[in-house]
Design an enzyme around this catalytic site. Sequence first.
Site, PDB file in Angstrom:
ATOM      1  N   ASN A  57      11.618   0.375   1.212  1.00  0.00           N
ATOM      2  CA  ASN A  57      10.555   1.347   1.488  1.00  0.00           C
ATOM      3  C   ASN A  57       9.800   1.056   2.783  1.00  0.00           C
ATOM      4  OD1 ASN A  57       8.133   3.215   0.789  1.00  0.00           O
ATOM      5  ND2 ASN A  57       7.240   1.167   0.932  1.00  0.00           N
ATOM      6  N   ALA A  58       9.720  -0.217   3.175  1.00  0.00           N
ATOM      7  CA  ALA A  58       8.911  -0.559   4.359  1.00  0.00           C
ATOM      8  C   ALA A  58       9.357   0.273   5.550  1.00  0.00           C
ATOM      9  CB  ALA A  58       9.049  -2.046   4.670  1.00  0.00           C
ATOM     10  N   GLY A  59       8.389   0.810   6.265  1.00  0.00           N
ATOM     11  CA  GLY A  59       8.730   1.613   7.446  1.00  0.00           C
ATOM     12  C   GLY A  59       7.526   1.720   8.351  1.00  0.00           C
TER      13      GLY A  59
ATOM     14  N   ARG B 203       0.844  -1.210   0.000  1.00  0.00           N
ATOM     15  CA  ARG B 203       0.000   0.000   0.000  1.00  0.00           C
ATOM     16  C   ARG B 203       0.876   1.257   0.000  1.00  0.00           C
ATOM     17  NH1 ARG B 203      -1.986   0.214   6.347  1.00  0.00           N
ATOM     18  NH2 ARG B 203      -0.193   1.441   7.032  1.00  0.00           N
TER      19      ARG B 203
ATOM     20  N   LEU C  76       6.740  10.714  23.108  1.00  0.00           N
ATOM     21  CA  LEU C  76       7.846  11.570  23.558  1.00  0.00           C
ATOM     22  C   LEU C  76       8.931  10.668  24.137  1.00  0.00           C
ATOM     23  CD1 LEU C  76       5.925  14.453  25.376  1.00  0.00           C
ATOM     24  CD2 LEU C  76       6.894  14.457  23.066  1.00  0.00           C
ATOM     25  N   LEU C  77      10.167  11.074  24.040  1.00  0.00           N
ATOM     26  CA  LEU C  77      11.265  10.221  24.509  1.00  0.00           C
ATOM     27  C   LEU C  77      11.074   9.806  25.970  1.00  0.00           C
ATOM     28  CD1 LEU C  77      14.055   8.931  23.788  1.00  0.00           C
ATOM     29  CD2 LEU C  77      15.081  10.956  24.805  1.00  0.00           C
TER      30      LEU C  77
ATOM     31  N   ASN D 124       8.523   9.099  27.494  1.00  0.00           N
ATOM     32  CA  ASN D 124       7.528   8.022  27.616  1.00  0.00           C
ATOM     33  C   ASN D 124       7.812   6.850  26.671  1.00  0.00           C
ATOM     34  OD1 ASN D 124       6.068   9.631  29.417  1.00  0.00           O
ATOM     35  ND2 ASN D 124       5.031  10.684  27.731  1.00  0.00           N
TER      36      ASN D 124
ATOM     37  N   ILE E  81       3.053   4.500  -0.323  1.00  0.00           N
ATOM     38  CA  ILE E  81       4.163   4.902  -1.194  1.00  0.00           C
ATOM     39  C   ILE E  81       4.776   3.674  -1.886  1.00  0.00           C
ATOM     40  CG2 ILE E  81       6.466   5.955  -1.195  1.00  0.00           C
ATOM     41  CD1 ILE E  81       5.479   7.793   1.088  1.00  0.00           C
TER      42      ILE E  81
ATOM     43  N   TYR F 296      11.769   7.202  15.335  1.00  0.00           N
ATOM     44  CA  TYR F 296      11.606   7.249  13.871  1.00  0.00           C
ATOM     45  C   TYR F 296      12.708   8.118  13.242  1.00  0.00           C
ATOM     46  CZ  TYR F 296       9.148   8.053   9.406  1.00  0.00           C
ATOM     47  OH  TYR F 296       8.797   8.140   8.079  1.00  0.00           O
TER      48      TYR F 296
HETATM   49  N1  LIG Z   1       3.678   9.134   4.172  1.00  0.00           N
HETATM   50  C1  LIG Z   1       4.589  10.093   4.349  1.00  0.00           C
HETATM   51  O1  LIG Z   1       4.266  11.299   4.367  1.00  0.00           O
HETATM   52  C2  LIG Z   1       6.050   9.713   4.517  1.00  0.00           C
HETATM   53  C3  LIG Z   1       6.969  10.757   4.702  1.00  0.00           C
HETATM   54  C4  LIG Z   1       8.316  10.448   4.844  1.00  0.00           C
HETATM   55  C5  LIG Z   1       8.731   9.132   4.761  1.00  0.00           C
HETATM   56  N2  LIG Z   1       7.832   8.139   4.597  1.00  0.00           N
HETATM   57  C6  LIG Z   1       8.351   6.764   4.519  1.00  0.00           C
HETATM   58  O2  LIG Z   1       7.887   6.157   3.312  1.00  0.00           O
HETATM   59  C7  LIG Z   1       7.767   4.739   3.508  1.00  0.00           C
HETATM   60  C8  LIG Z   1       6.365   4.304   3.109  1.00  0.00           C
HETATM   61  O3  LIG Z   1       5.432   5.054   3.887  1.00  0.00           O
HETATM   62  P1  LIG Z   1       3.838   4.930   3.735  1.00  0.00           P
HETATM   63  O4  LIG Z   1       3.268   6.223   4.171  1.00  0.00           O
HETATM   64  O5  LIG Z   1       3.499   4.385   2.403  1.00  0.00           O
HETATM   65  O6  LIG Z   1       3.535   3.833   4.898  1.00  0.00           O
HETATM   66  P2  LIG Z   1       2.435   2.701   4.985  1.00  0.00           P
HETATM   67  O7  LIG Z   1       2.276   2.386   6.437  1.00  0.00           O
HETATM   68  O8  LIG Z   1       1.202   3.070   4.213  1.00  0.00           O
HETATM   69  O9  LIG Z   1       3.122   1.461   4.253  1.00  0.00           O
HETATM   70  C9  LIG Z   1       4.238   0.796   4.785  1.00  0.00           C
HETATM   71  C10 LIG Z   1       4.216  -0.660   4.318  1.00  0.00           C
HETATM   72  O10 LIG Z   1       5.337  -1.316   4.910  1.00  0.00           O
HETATM   73  C11 LIG Z   1       4.908  -2.587   5.337  1.00  0.00           C
HETATM   74  N3  LIG Z   1       5.747  -3.109   6.415  1.00  0.00           N
HETATM   75  C12 LIG Z   1       5.798  -2.673   7.698  1.00  0.00           C
HETATM   76  N4  LIG Z   1       6.606  -3.469   8.426  1.00  0.00           N
HETATM   77  C13 LIG Z   1       7.072  -4.417   7.581  1.00  0.00           C
HETATM   78  C14 LIG Z   1       7.943  -5.543   7.763  1.00  0.00           C
HETATM   79  N5  LIG Z   1       8.466  -5.840   8.961  1.00  0.00           N
HETATM   80  N6  LIG Z   1       8.212  -6.322   6.686  1.00  0.00           N
HETATM   81  C15 LIG Z   1       7.669  -6.035   5.470  1.00  0.00           C
HETATM   82  N7  LIG Z   1       6.838  -4.999   5.254  1.00  0.00           N
HETATM   83  C16 LIG Z   1       6.539  -4.193   6.299  1.00  0.00           C
HETATM   84  C17 LIG Z   1       3.476  -2.365   5.812  1.00  0.00           C
HETATM   85  O11 LIG Z   1       2.748  -3.593   5.911  1.00  0.00           O
HETATM   86  C18 LIG Z   1       2.952  -1.403   4.763  1.00  0.00           C
HETATM   87  O12 LIG Z   1       2.364  -2.085   3.682  1.00  0.00           O
HETATM   88  C19 LIG Z   1       8.111   4.488   4.971  1.00  0.00           C
HETATM   89  O13 LIG Z   1       9.470   4.108   5.079  1.00  0.00           O
HETATM   90  C20 LIG Z   1       7.891   5.847   5.619  1.00  0.00           C
HETATM   91  O14 LIG Z   1       8.654   5.988   6.792  1.00  0.00           O
HETATM   92  C21 LIG Z   1       6.498   8.405   4.461  1.00  0.00           C
END
Ligand SMILES: NC(=O)c1ccc[n+]([C@@H]2O[C@H](COP(=O)([O-])OP(=O)(O)OC[C@H]3O[C@@H](n4cnc5c(N)ncnc54)[C@H](O)[C@@H]3O)[C@@H](O)[C@H]2O)c1
Length: 445
Positions: free
Chosen positions: A285-287, A214, A293-294, A296, A216, A351
């Site tokens: 990309n996964a994140g 899903r 807060l630190l 807590n 990004i 994060y």
């Molecule tokens: N949305 C934003 O504004 C934004 C801004 C800066 C950075 N990011 C970064 O972009 C990336 C994508 O963000 P997003 O908003 O699409 O997030 P999202 O939560 O919609 O999608 C993240 C996907 O990663 C998968 N995932 C999580 N843990 C996993 C694991 N252990 N193994 C495999 N897959 C795993 C989730 O199941 C999910 O499908 C992330 O790294 C996020 O930190 C997003």
Amino acid sequence: MTDWYRDFANSGVGTTITKQLGLPRPAVLRRYEPGQPLLPGPALLGSAGKGRLHDVLTELLRDAGVAVVASAEEERPAAVLLDATGLTSPADLAAVREFLAPAVKRLMPSGRVLVLADPPAEAAAPAQAAACQALDGLVRSLAKELRDGSTANLVQVPAGAERALAGPVRFFLSGRSAYVDGQVLGLSPADVPAGEDRDRPLAGKVAVVTGAARGIGAAIARVLARDGAHVVAVDVPAAGQALAAVANEVGGTALQLDITAADAPSRLVGHLRGRHGGVDVVVHNAGITRDKLLVNMDAARWASVMAVNLQAQLDLTQALLDAEGVLRPAARVISVSSQTGIAGNRGQTNYAASKAGIIGMVRAWAPTFTERGATVNAVAPGFIVTEMTASMPLGTREVGARLNSLQQGGLPVDVAETIAWLAAPGSAGVNGQVVRVCGQSLMGA
Ligand SMILES: NC(=O)c1ccc[n+]([C@@H]2O[C@H](COP(=O)([O-])OP(=O)(O)OC[C@H]3O[C@@H](n4cnc5c(N)ncnc54)[C@H](O)[C@@H]3O)[C@@H](O)[C@H]2O)c1
């Protein structure tokens, strides 16, 4: 997901109201569509001093079918390119102003200003370094002055990197870089293969995208597939159904894998070797976020964010580097960092630490990748309009979305286009860089 305020501000009555109230009017950005010309109008090309890139740039524009005008008076330019290499002292900067001021005045909407310069680190004298570095402040300020969806960026081109210039210049001029603004990119000398297929630069390549079910990640999978890659879409088993839907949509393969599992590196390597014989492009990309807060912050929140966002990237990349023949020559590894990793954010020490760690990792790995003819880079998104940001309270969301030079949030496709550009053969000279996709966010600038 639509930007209701941008649409309102660009409607008939909205234009009048926002004008009267002095409110921002975010532009509808020019975004890339396959087959579209590089620019919707001519380019104006100039130099300040003894520029060494004039011929390379002229040839590149000719190749791209872009008409070059001699002055902005002749026709409004869609792009203004300035070869500012060869500056030797701050006095030379007067020529930069002299060229840019009238040109920028006539720039078309969603126009592009691109300045090419010598890297300050390679200057022969402090006065020369001062002149080169001055361009950094000039371009970042100009980016803040431009309106109507126009952007300004700076590319530093060391001697010997001229042949690596075409891919980055094309990116910054195109609609692919719609939300990349006020950035400084450093190039390195590199061998760039000739004859890239402009519409399908990733044809024949295998690309892994983690977190592809899903958001990004799904957008990255779609854009890489559109550019010709076979996409191996990775996500946790719990997201299996959505993952399969994305993989089917892009004609790729789904791989259910928790990237933090102890056997994740060996399973990924095994899958890539067994099913595809190797991999060309890896997008980490996964994140996840686990905000507190630190004071807590419990150990579990800290550990889970570090494990997914940083340690898994280190472990998977190391396993791919170690597995003989799996990471193909000229491979591309691209890590998704975040503006939060640069600017910091309240409630996100875990994060931000993980996302800043990615930047350290990418820079440290760059020389190893250079030796293999490969590259490793990070992309740092700013405020991207996703389901996650759509669920924020209206006030917080509006402030977050508007605090950048383009006065709007970016789209997942903007991050995906930047990643696809870094993945392409023409980006061989971009290594160890952090490219922000943030509309020149005022945070962490
Ligand atoms: N949305 C934003 O504004 C934004 C801004 C800066 C950075 N990011 C970064 O972009 C990336 C994508 O963000 P997003 O908003 O699409 O997030 P999202 O939560 O919609 O999608 C993240 C996907 O990663 C998968 N995932 C999580 N843990 C996993 C694991 N252990 N193994 C495999 N897959 C795993 C989730 O199941 C999910 O499908 C992330 O790294 C996020 O930190 C997003």
